[in-house]
Design a protein around this motif. Sequence first.
Motif, short mmCIF file in Angstrom:
data_model
loop_
_atom_site.label_atom_id
_atom_site.label_comp_id
_atom_site.label_asym_id
_atom_site.label_seq_id
_atom_site.Cartn_x
_atom_site.Cartn_y
_atom_site.Cartn_z
N LYS A 24 -15.37 43.38 -20.99
CA LYS A 24 -14.68 42.71 -19.89
C LYS A 24 -15.03 43.35 -18.54
CE LYS A 24 -10.37 40.90 -21.82
NZ LYS A 24 -8.91 41.03 -21.72
N TYR A 27 -13.49 39.96 -14.15
CA TYR A 27 -13.76 38.75 -13.38
C TYR A 27 -12.86 37.60 -13.82
CZ TYR A 27 -16.39 35.09 -11.00
OH TYR A 27 -16.75 34.05 -10.19
N GLN A 28 -12.69 37.46 -15.14
CA GLN A 28 -11.85 36.37 -15.66
C GLN A 28 -10.40 36.81 -15.71
OE1 GLN A 28 -14.86 37.03 -17.24
NE2 GLN A 28 -15.92 35.11 -16.90
N SER A 29 -9.51 35.84 -15.56
CA SER A 29 -8.07 36.11 -15.55
C SER A 29 -7.52 36.18 -16.97
CB SER A 29 -7.34 35.00 -14.80
OG SER A 29 -7.48 33.77 -15.51
N PHE A 32 -7.51 32.81 -18.54
CA PHE A 32 -8.81 32.43 -19.08
C PHE A 32 -8.91 32.86 -20.54
CE2 PHE A 32 -13.17 33.69 -20.10
CZ PHE A 32 -13.90 32.57 -19.74
N TYR A 33 -8.58 34.13 -20.81
CA TYR A 33 -8.67 34.64 -22.18
C TYR A 33 -7.58 34.03 -23.08
CZ TYR A 33 -12.19 37.93 -20.65
OH TYR A 33 -13.35 38.47 -20.15
N PHE A 50 -18.88 33.77 -19.37
CA PHE A 50 -18.26 35.08 -19.16
C PHE A 50 -19.05 35.86 -18.14
CE2 PHE A 50 -17.17 34.41 -23.69
CZ PHE A 50 -15.80 34.65 -23.66
N CYS A 51 -18.34 36.66 -17.37
CA CYS A 51 -18.97 37.68 -16.55
C CYS A 51 -18.57 38.99 -17.20
CB CYS A 51 -18.48 37.63 -15.10
SG CYS A 51 -19.22 38.90 -14.06
N TRP A 61 -23.96 37.61 -16.69
CA TRP A 61 -23.29 36.36 -17.04
C TRP A 61 -23.87 35.83 -18.34
CZ3 TRP A 61 -19.22 33.95 -14.77
CH2 TRP A 61 -18.83 34.43 -13.52
#
Length: 188
Positions: A24, A27-29, A32-33, A50-51, A61
């Motif tokens: 992880k 970047y994603q909230s 998101f997950y 994904f980043c 990415w």
Amino acid sequence: NQKFTDLTGYSENEVIGRNPRFLKSGYQSKEFYRELWDTITAGKEWRGEFCNLKKNKELYWESASIAPVMNDKGEITHFVAVKEDITEQRAAREKLKKARNELQVYSDELRQSNDMKELVLDIITHDLKNPAGVIYGFTKLLLEQDSTDQMVQSINESSDVLLKVIDNATALANVALGESIEKQEINL
């Protein structure tokens, strides 16, 4: 697999048995997950991007498809992920997006410039040409009464030249704006 270790910099021993959450990037909230896990634990395939972080903390990415694997009883036993490194494609998309935005800015500036040309053209054709036409017309009338008056002749010739300059400037401006002018003689 070898592609994963080449991409991330982690060895096989460093990742076997670990949850992929160590990749992880932040970047994603959480939402998101949560959506991802809600989808795959419901027995559906999830697709997205994904980043993530490499071992050296460099971002990359990836496009991913994650699907549940079920046993004979329909119970989820594993998850299979197929991923592709899209770092370069994503960078190219960002460059293209930036170029489009810059093009839009230039387009807006060009539109404003054309609007300004049209305004100047309106000023020339109406605000300047009308008084010049009036001067020309009155001097023409005065010359019909006394054709020997040098001052009136000079004003008449100058106003005639001024009207021609205005007509030429108007025609050039219209060509620059992509318009064409048809001249017609009108018998008043």
